[in-house]
Design a protein around this motif. Structure first.
Motif, PDB file in Angstrom:
ATOM      1  N   PHE A  28       1.125  -1.280  -0.060  1.00  0.00           N
ATOM      2  CA  PHE A  28       0.074   0.244   0.791  1.00  0.00           C
ATOM      3  C   PHE A  28       1.065   1.619   0.046  1.00  0.00           C
ATOM      4  CE2 PHE A  28      -3.152  -3.277   1.620  1.00  0.00           C
ATOM      5  CZ  PHE A  28      -4.308  -2.962   1.080  1.00  0.00           C
ATOM      6  N   ARG A  29       2.203   1.084   0.428  1.00  0.00           N
ATOM      7  CA  ARG A  29       2.841   2.229   0.027  1.00  0.00           C
ATOM      8  C   ARG A  29       4.386   2.040  -0.502  1.00  0.00           C
ATOM      9  NH1 ARG A  29       3.579   4.347   5.738  1.00  0.00           N
ATOM     10  NH2 ARG A  29       2.808   6.215   4.671  1.00  0.00           N
ATOM     11  N   SER A  30       5.338   2.100  -0.785  1.00  0.00           N
ATOM     12  CA  SER A  30       6.771   2.092  -1.231  1.00  0.00           C
ATOM     13  C   SER A  30       6.786   0.383  -2.257  1.00  0.00           C
ATOM     14  CB  SER A  30       7.580   1.651   0.502  1.00  0.00           C
ATOM     15  OG  SER A  30       7.775   2.383   1.060  1.00  0.00           O
ATOM     16  N   PHE A  31       6.347   1.304  -3.556  1.00  0.00           N
ATOM     17  CA  PHE A  31       5.974   0.491  -4.125  1.00  0.00           C
ATOM     18  C   PHE A  31       7.194   0.130  -4.902  1.00  0.00           C
ATOM     19  CE2 PHE A  31       2.038   3.542  -3.856  1.00  0.00           C
ATOM     20  CZ  PHE A  31       1.690   2.751  -4.283  1.00  0.00           C
ATOM     21  N   SER A  32       7.149  -1.081  -5.858  1.00  0.00           N
ATOM     22  CA  SER A  32       8.486  -1.456  -6.434  1.00  0.00           C
ATOM     23  C   SER A  32       8.167  -1.245  -8.012  1.00  0.00           C
ATOM     24  CB  SER A  32       8.049  -2.761  -6.948  1.00  0.00           C
ATOM     25  OG  SER A  32       7.728  -3.942  -5.570  1.00  0.00           O
ATOM     26  N   PHE A  33       6.762  -0.916  -7.748  1.00  0.00           N
ATOM     27  CA  PHE A  33       6.986   0.136  -9.284  1.00  0.00           C
ATOM     28  C   PHE A  33       6.325   1.434  -9.415  1.00  0.00           C
ATOM     29  CE2 PHE A  33       7.621  -3.546 -11.147  1.00  0.00           C
ATOM     30  CZ  PHE A  33       8.719  -4.034 -12.148  1.00  0.00           C
ATOM     31  N   ASP A  34       6.658   2.894  -9.985  1.00  0.00           N
ATOM     32  CA  ASP A  34       6.090   4.010  -9.379  1.00  0.00           C
ATOM     33  C   ASP A  34       4.699   3.495  -9.961  1.00  0.00           C
ATOM     34  OD1 ASP A  34       8.862   5.011  -8.933  1.00  0.00           O
ATOM     35  OD2 ASP A  34       8.376   5.957 -10.922  1.00  0.00           O
ATOM     36  N   ALA A  35       4.129   4.591  -9.453  1.00  0.00           N
ATOM     37  CA  ALA A  35       2.329   4.516  -9.312  1.00  0.00           C
ATOM     38  C   ALA A  35       1.935   5.672 -10.723  1.00  0.00           C
ATOM     39  CB  ALA A  35       1.270   5.403  -8.517  1.00  0.00           C
ATOM     40  N   PRO A  36       1.033   5.437 -11.988  1.00  0.00           N
ATOM     41  CA  PRO A  36       0.790   6.168 -12.882  1.00  0.00           C
ATOM     42  C   PRO A  36       1.308   7.583 -12.180  1.00  0.00           C
ATOM     43  CG  PRO A  36      -0.696   4.280 -12.943  1.00  0.00           C
ATOM     44  CD  PRO A  36       0.116   4.832 -10.990  1.00  0.00           C
ATOM     45  N   PRO A  37       1.286   8.671 -13.388  1.00  0.00           N
ATOM     46  CA  PRO A  37       1.098  10.219 -12.890  1.00  0.00           C
ATOM     47  C   PRO A  37      -0.065  10.294 -12.090  1.00  0.00           C
ATOM     48  CG  PRO A  37       2.233   9.168 -15.321  1.00  0.00           C
ATOM     49  CD  PRO A  37       1.218   8.586 -14.920  1.00  0.00           C
ATOM     50  N   GLY A  38      -0.347  11.191 -11.212  1.00  0.00           N
ATOM     51  CA  GLY A  38      -1.480  11.634 -10.557  1.00  0.00           C
ATOM     52  C   GLY A  38      -1.819  10.938  -9.981  1.00  0.00           C
ATOM     53  N   TYR A  39      -1.260   9.355  -9.685  1.00  0.00           N
ATOM     54  CA  TYR A  39      -2.345   8.191  -8.783  1.00  0.00           C
ATOM     55  C   TYR A  39      -0.956   8.427  -7.214  1.00  0.00           C
ATOM     56  CZ  TYR A  39      -5.825   6.866 -12.088  1.00  0.00           C
ATOM     57  OH  TYR A  39      -6.579   6.937 -13.063  1.00  0.00           O
ATOM     58  N   GLU A  40      -1.533   8.093  -5.961  1.00  0.00           N
ATOM     59  CA  GLU A  40      -0.855   8.160  -5.255  1.00  0.00           C
ATOM     60  C   GLU A  40      -1.314   7.459  -4.124  1.00  0.00           C
ATOM     61  OE1 GLU A  40      -0.302  11.687  -3.170  1.00  0.00           O
ATOM     62  OE2 GLU A  40      -2.597  11.892  -3.007  1.00  0.00           O
ATOM     63  N   GLU A  41      -0.755   6.201  -2.983  1.00  0.00           N
ATOM     64  CA  GLU A  41      -0.866   4.830  -2.273  1.00  0.00           C
ATOM     65  C   GLU A  41      -2.483   5.837  -1.522  1.00  0.00           C
ATOM     66  OE1 GLU A  41       0.503   5.993   2.116  1.00  0.00           O
ATOM     67  OE2 GLU A  41       1.919   6.086   0.648  1.00  0.00           O
ATOM     68  N   ILE A  42      -3.183   4.882  -0.812  1.00  0.00           N
ATOM     69  CA  ILE A  42      -4.660   4.949  -0.773  1.00  0.00           C
ATOM     70  C   ILE A  42      -4.656   5.578   1.193  1.00  0.00           C
ATOM     71  CG2 ILE A  42      -6.474   3.528   0.724  1.00  0.00           C
ATOM     72  CD1 ILE A  42      -5.895   1.458  -1.637  1.00  0.00           C
ATOM     73  N   MET A  43      -4.975   6.365   1.015  1.00  0.00           N
ATOM     74  CA  MET A  43      -5.152   8.055   2.524  1.00  0.00           C
ATOM     75  C   MET A  43      -5.930   7.540   3.363  1.00  0.00           C
ATOM     76  SD  MET A  43      -3.705  11.421   0.803  1.00  0.00           S
ATOM     77  CE  MET A  43      -4.624  11.052  -0.600  1.00  0.00           C
ATOM     78  N   LEU A  44      -5.898   7.221   4.505  1.00  0.00           N
ATOM     79  CA  LEU A  44      -6.684   6.860   5.415  1.00  0.00           C
ATOM     80  C   LEU A  44      -7.423   8.590   5.417  1.00  0.00           C
ATOM     81  CD1 LEU A  44      -4.920   5.846   7.560  1.00  0.00           C
ATOM     82  CD2 LEU A  44      -6.567   4.422   6.760  1.00  0.00           C
ATOM     83  N   GLU A  45      -9.358   8.489   5.824  1.00  0.00           N
ATOM     84  CA  GLU A  45     -10.330   9.365   5.532  1.00  0.00           C
ATOM     85  C   GLU A  45      -9.274  10.417   6.251  1.00  0.00           C
ATOM     86  OE1 GLU A  45     -14.573   8.611   4.979  1.00  0.00           O
ATOM     87  OE2 GLU A  45     -13.469   6.942   6.214  1.00  0.00           O
ATOM     88  N   GLN A  46      -8.994  10.766   7.614  1.00  0.00           N
ATOM     89  CA  GLN A  46      -7.999  11.451   8.316  1.00  0.00           C
ATOM     90  C   GLN A  46      -6.982  12.482   7.722  1.00  0.00           C
ATOM     91  OE1 GLN A  46      -8.427   7.861   9.527  1.00  0.00           O
ATOM     92  NE2 GLN A  46      -6.901   7.671  10.497  1.00  0.00           N
ATOM     93  N   THR A  47      -6.412  11.434   6.538  1.00  0.00           N
ATOM     94  CA  THR A  47      -5.067  11.898   5.989  1.00  0.00           C
ATOM     95  C   THR A  47      -5.602  13.222   4.988  1.00  0.00           C
ATOM     96  OG1 THR A  47      -4.852  10.519   5.286  1.00  0.00           O
ATOM     97  CG2 THR A  47      -3.771  10.551   6.845  1.00  0.00           C
ATOM     98  N   LEU A  48      -6.807  12.923   4.212  1.00  0.00           N
ATOM     99  CA  LEU A  48      -7.386  13.927   3.836  1.00  0.00           C
ATOM    100  C   LEU A  48      -8.060  15.418   3.621  1.00  0.00           C
ATOM    101  CD1 LEU A  48      -9.940  11.118   1.674  1.00  0.00           C
ATOM    102  CD2 LEU A  48      -7.005  12.019   0.706  1.00  0.00           C
ATOM    103  N   LEU A  49      -7.794  15.277   5.590  1.00  0.00           N
ATOM    104  CA  LEU A  49      -8.521  16.226   5.611  1.00  0.00           C
ATOM    105  C   LEU A  49      -8.206  17.315   6.182  1.00  0.00           C
ATOM    106  CD1 LEU A  49     -11.362  15.150   8.570  1.00  0.00           C
ATOM    107  CD2 LEU A  49     -11.147  15.955   6.492  1.00  0.00           C
TER     108      LEU A  49
END
Length: 197
Positions: free
Chosen positions: A176-197
């Protein structure tokens, strides 16, 4: 085969030692992982919520709430498996999942509930050691193998969804983080709801 016996070979020891700092423990608590309260009865989850084996499915510990979310799954041992998104109402004791799930399976098929939508790609076969990326933007669910996007995707995903993996005589490691291959442009790891605020 007893799923607990099969998974003893993949156990990597305890995930917390006394030498780990409080900050590291706090970071682990705030990280998405496979959810032991939302998994099939014959599923075994190891490596601090990142490895699944046995038979059945497990959801991620957080729903996908941000616009462009990404996670990866590494195939450690082949067998029957599926990777994608599911609602909490999916029957996690089943492998394969047949309802309330949108999946790429080990045969390379894109599956929505009981319907096979087709192959994700005619040119790619997924093997042991491969890394599969899952990208979702609330419109399209697309998949990557070793950093290369597969040709076809799923567009009929509905409701609140969570990352999901299922196994039947397979072993998968979820990142869910520290990926083996880069995420596509604009995409990122899944965030917990409280970190979005």
């Amino acid at each position: 085969m007893n799923p607990f016996r099969m998974c003893l070979d993949c156990f990597q020891g305890p995930s917390f030692t006394q030498t780990q700092s409080y900050a590291h423990l706090r970071e682990e608590v705030q990280t998405v992982r496979l959810d032991t309260s939302h998994m099939g009865s014959e599923v075994v989850i190891l490596k601090n919520g990142t490895r699944i084996c046995g038979t059945g499915a497990a959801l991620g510990s957080a729903p996908v709430v941000q616009n462009k979310a990404y996670f990866q799954v590494n195939v450690q041992q082949t067998g029957n498996w599926g990777i994608g998104l599911a609602n909490r109402s999916a029957d996690l004791n089943k492998a394969p999942l047949t309802e309330n799930a949108w999946i790429l399976n080990s045969a390379g098929e894109l599956v929505s509930g009981r319907e096979i939508l087709g192959k994700a790609s005619e040119e790619v076969s997924i093997e042991e050691g491969d890394s599969i990326g899952v990208a979702f933007d609330h419109i399209e669910l697309s998949f990557y193998v070793n950093g290369t996007r597969l040709a076809n995707s799923i567009t009929a995903v509905r409701g609140q969804v969570f990352p999901v993996v299922y196994v039947d005589n397979a072993i998968l490691d979820v990142k869910f983080r520290s990926f083996s291959f880069d995420a596509p442009p604009g995409y990122e790891e899944i965030m917990l709801e409280q970190t979005l605020l």
